[in-house]
Design an enzyme around this catalytic site. Sequence first.
Site, PDB file in Angstrom:
ATOM      1  N   HIS A 267       0.833  -1.204   0.000  1.00 64.44           N
ATOM      2  CA  HIS A 267       0.000   0.000   0.000  1.00 64.44           C
ATOM      3  C   HIS A 267       0.870   1.257   0.000  1.00 64.44           C
ATOM      4  O   HIS A 267       2.082   1.198   0.301  1.00 64.44           O
ATOM      5  CB  HIS A 267      -0.964   0.011   1.197  1.00 64.44           C
ATOM      6  N   CYS A 284       3.925  -4.465   6.536  1.00 65.67           N
ATOM      7  CA  CYS A 284       3.450  -4.263   5.170  1.00 65.67           C
ATOM      8  C   CYS A 284       4.587  -3.826   4.255  1.00 65.67           C
ATOM      9  O   CYS A 284       5.667  -3.464   4.697  1.00 65.67           O
ATOM     10  CB  CYS A 284       2.337  -3.213   5.142  1.00 65.67           C
TER      11      CYS A 284
END
Length: 310
Positions: A267, A284
Amino acid sequence: MRRMSVSVLRTTLAVVTAAAVTTVATGCEPASVQSGASRGPSATAEPERGTPQRTHKAPEPTRTKPRTQRPAPPRTHRPAPVPTRTPAKRTWPTRPAKPLPRPVLALGTSGEKVRELQARLRQLGLFDRQPTGYYGSVTGTAVSAFQRGHNRPASGTLDAKTWAKLRDLTDRPSRTAMYPPTSRPIAKPDPRCMTGRTLCISKASRTLSWMVDGKVLAAMDVRFGSQYTPTREGTFKVDFKSRDHVSTIYDTPMPYAMFFSGGQAVHYSSDFAARGYSGASHGCVNVRDKKKIASVFAQVKAGDKVVVYR
């Protein structure tokens, strides 16, 4: 006969008596008295009225306290100042300095020509980064190394002769070489990335390549989790996508999220865009180029392959 002797004896006695009186007077009377009473009053007479009597008294000795002498302070010997002579400065004849070569590019400049310089230095292995278009200290060090290798003054500034020599030894870089998709060189793709639709993510080069059947369609810089929340490695698939996702654990925005391993996802990260590699994620794969991740987000489908390798 006896009467005559008595008379003589009386006469002798009178003479002796008078001589005795005269002898006594000589020892204690003033001279005026010794000459006879006819010259004035006797020494024993009282002085006339109104005439002061002179008395001669011996002066009394004055008592003075002995002065206590204080010890004199020690005298310090101060040598007389020695005059110093300032030696005259000798002036040596100076040769006029040779004029420096006119710079073509120098520290602090930027633009397409700097990108070309960096790309050419990269061909020779002197510049280990992707072209950025900014002439900083890393570029200056690379130019100095090239100048030293060709017996030129290592000034770190690109002059005309250095530029001409560099162009003779290198090929003209392509547009892609001058404007690479990532700030770091893209790593050689893992064999698992060469087939199908794959998000190929390299921890070594810290880059992400969006590949279809072995061809790189887009590439971008990424960063990973910290030591305590590492990004998992392996082969995964995209479970689902969320355009405006917000983390339910950390309450932070995760735009263009593509989840591939439980709560871990690829992301966009505004923190990565602001702080760079000084920070880290919670596991992430962070992307700092918002436009690139938005474009890839529109192409990726659920079920596409994700490969994370080192």
